[in-house]
Design a protein around this motif. Structure first.
Motif, mmCIF file in Angstrom:
data_model
loop_
_atom_site.group_PDB
_atom_site.id
_atom_site.type_symbol
_atom_site.label_atom_id
_atom_site.label_comp_id
_atom_site.label_asym_id
_atom_site.label_seq_id
_atom_site.Cartn_x
_atom_site.Cartn_y
_atom_site.Cartn_z
ATOM 1 N N SER A 114 0.829 -1.203 0.000
ATOM 2 C CA SER A 114 0.000 0.000 0.000
ATOM 3 C C SER A 114 0.867 1.259 0.000
ATOM 4 N N ALA A 115 1.958 1.234 0.759
ATOM 5 C CA ALA A 115 2.881 2.375 0.770
ATOM 6 C C ALA A 115 3.539 2.529 -0.599
ATOM 7 N N TRP A 116 3.893 1.414 -1.230
ATOM 8 C CA TRP A 116 4.475 1.460 -2.569
ATOM 9 C C TRP A 116 3.496 2.089 -3.556
ATOM 10 N N ALA A 117 2.229 1.681 -3.469
ATOM 11 C CA ALA A 117 1.201 2.248 -4.355
ATOM 12 C C ALA A 117 1.027 3.747 -4.101
ATOM 13 N N ALA A 118 1.104 4.149 -2.840
ATOM 14 C CA ALA A 118 1.002 5.573 -2.516
ATOM 15 C C ALA A 118 2.201 6.346 -3.038
ATOM 16 N N VAL A 119 3.396 5.750 -2.957
ATOM 17 C CA VAL A 119 4.590 6.402 -3.508
ATOM 18 C C VAL A 119 4.447 6.567 -5.007
#
Length: 125
Positions: A114-119
């Motif tokens: 999820s953090a990767w997608a947000a980045v």
């Protein structure tokens, strides 16, 4: 060596935060229940599970707040569910909820993705 276009330097503060998070479960456990004793490997494991998404964000060099907020919110949800299920099982004497343990093992993968997608979504802007 020159940095390529679009490359970012890792966040030093983020790396310090991720490394410090490894110690948080052991510290909280020792404050609430006394010395960790023989449970220190589990405290370190829980600390690593807690710190993995934030370590990723630090190494990615995420400077935008959105990926950090996503990681914090999802981590709080997973750990809140763990604490809630522990309180429930202690009050109702139901024993250990094994499914929550499996969810906690998968939580760093879910939060990091999820953090990767947000980045990625903040880089597109």
């Amino acid at each position: 060596m020159t940095a390529g276009k679009g490359s970012r330097e890792p966040s030093r503060i983020g790396c310090i935060i991720a490394l410090a998070l490894i110690l948080v479960p052991g510290i909280v456990s020792s404050v609430l229940r006394g010395p960790v004793g023989e449970d220190w490997p589990f405290a370190i494991l829980y600390g690593v599970l807690l710190a993995v998404p934030f370590g990723y964000l630090a190494l990615e060099g995420a400077r935008n707040w959105m990926p950090w907020i996503v990681a914090i919110a999802l981590t709080a949800c997973f750990w809140g569910a763990l604490i809630g299920s522990s309180i429930f099982s202690a009050r109702h004497h139901t024993g250990v909820y094994f499914g929550m343990g499996l969810v906690m093992l998968a939580s760093p993968i879910i939060v990091t993705f999820s953090a990767w997608a947000a980045v990625r979504s903040t880089k597109d802007r």
